[in-house]
Design a protein around this motif. Structure first.
Motif, PDB file in Angstrom:
ATOM      1  N   ARG A   5      -1.606  23.004 -19.653  1.00 47.80           N
ATOM      2  CA  ARG A   5      -0.959  23.757 -18.573  1.00 47.80           C
ATOM      3  C   ARG A   5       0.505  23.359 -18.421  1.00 47.80           C
ATOM      4  O   ARG A   5       1.376  24.210 -18.204  1.00 47.80           O
ATOM      5  CB  ARG A   5      -1.723  23.560 -17.273  1.00 47.80           C
ATOM      6  N   CYS A   8       2.378  24.995 -21.281  1.00 48.15           N
ATOM      7  CA  CYS A   8       2.605  26.425 -21.016  1.00 48.15           C
ATOM      8  C   CYS A   8       3.726  26.625 -20.006  1.00 48.15           C
ATOM      9  O   CYS A   8       4.600  27.485 -20.192  1.00 48.15           O
ATOM     10  CB  CYS A   8       1.318  27.092 -20.520  1.00 48.15           C
ATOM     11  N   ILE A  11       7.039  26.028 -21.690  1.00 44.73           N
ATOM     12  CA  ILE A  11       7.421  27.164 -22.537  1.00 44.73           C
ATOM     13  C   ILE A  11       8.033  28.264 -21.686  1.00 44.73           C
ATOM     14  O   ILE A  11       9.087  28.812 -22.021  1.00 44.73           O
ATOM     15  CB  ILE A  11       6.210  27.685 -23.329  1.00 44.73           C
ATOM     16  N   SER A  58      -0.634  38.067 -31.401  1.00 51.94           N
ATOM     17  CA  SER A  58      -0.780  37.771 -29.979  1.00 51.94           C
ATOM     18  C   SER A  58      -1.241  39.005 -29.225  1.00 51.94           C
ATOM     19  O   SER A  58      -2.194  38.963 -28.438  1.00 51.94           O
ATOM     20  CB  SER A  58       0.554  37.269 -29.423  1.00 51.94           C
ATOM     21  N   ALA A  88       2.106  32.382 -22.506  1.00 54.19           N
ATOM     22  CA  ALA A  88       1.905  31.111 -21.798  1.00 54.19           C
ATOM     23  C   ALA A  88       1.421  31.365 -20.369  1.00 54.19           C
ATOM     24  O   ALA A  88       0.493  30.698 -19.888  1.00 54.19           O
ATOM     25  CB  ALA A  88       3.190  30.291 -21.797  1.00 54.19           C
ATOM     26  N   LEU A  91      -2.187  32.602 -20.502  1.00 52.61           N
ATOM     27  CA  LEU A  91      -3.117  31.495 -20.747  1.00 52.61           C
ATOM     28  C   LEU A  91      -3.286  30.608 -19.523  1.00 52.61           C
ATOM     29  O   LEU A  91      -4.383  30.113 -19.252  1.00 52.61           O
ATOM     30  CB  LEU A  91      -2.663  30.678 -21.956  1.00 52.61           C
ATOM     31  N   LEU A  92      -2.208  30.399 -18.788  1.00 53.85           N
ATOM     32  CA  LEU A  92      -2.302  29.635 -17.536  1.00 53.85           C
ATOM     33  C   LEU A  92      -3.246  30.326 -16.551  1.00 53.85           C
ATOM     34  O   LEU A  92      -4.159  29.703 -15.996  1.00 53.85           O
ATOM     35  CB  LEU A  92      -0.931  29.484 -16.888  1.00 53.85           C
TER      36      LEU A  92
END
Length: 116
Positions: A5, A8, A11, A58, A88, A91-92
Motif C-alpha cells: 500500500r 502504491c 507511485i 493493465s 496503483a 489496487l489500493l
C-alpha cells in the motif's frame, strides 16, 4: 500488504508530481510525442512500445477481472489511458475492499471463491 500500500501511494505521488511539472513546462502534448518517438524507430520509441504493451495488459487485466462488464471495460479503458497512478489507486481500493486477500485482489471475488 502495508508495504504494498505504501508502494502504491508512492507511485501515485511520484508520477503525479512528475506529470504536473512536465505539463507546466511542456503542455499537454503527450500523444504526438509518444507516437512520434515510436514512428522514429529510436530507443525512446522502443521504450514507448514496451510501455504501451504494459498499458494494454493493465487495461485487459482490469477489464477481465470485472468479467468484461460495462464497468470493467470502462475501468480497463481508464487503466490503459491513465497508467500507473490509476492502477496503483485501483489496487489500493480493491486491496481494502478485499481485506488484503491477494487471490481476490488478483482474480476478483467470484473467481477467487471458485478457486478455493
Amino acid at each position: 500488504m502495508t508495504l504494498f500500500r505504501i508502494f502504491c501511494a508512492a507511485i501515485i505521488a511520484a508520477v503525479s508530481i512528475y506529470t504536473t511539472i512536465v505539463i507546466a513546462n511542456h503542455g499537454m502534448g503527450l500523444y504526438p510525442i509518444f507516437f512520434g518517438d515510436i514512428a522514429d524507430m529510436t530507443w525512446r520509441g522502443q521504450f514507448n512500445v514496451d510501455f504501451l504493451c504494459f498499458l494494454l495488459m493493465s487495461g485487459a487485466w482490469v477489464a477481465w477481472r470485472h468479467a468484461f462488464s460495462l464497468n470493467g471495460l470502462l475501468l480497463g479503458f481508464a487503466a490503459f489511458n491513465l497508467g500507473a497512478p490509476f492502477l496503483a489507486g485501483y489496487l489500493l481500493i480493491e486491496g481494502y475492499r478485499n481485506k488484503g486477500d491477494s487471490a481476490a485482489l488478483l482474480l476478483g471475488r467470484t473467481r477467487a471463491a471458485r478457486s478455493r
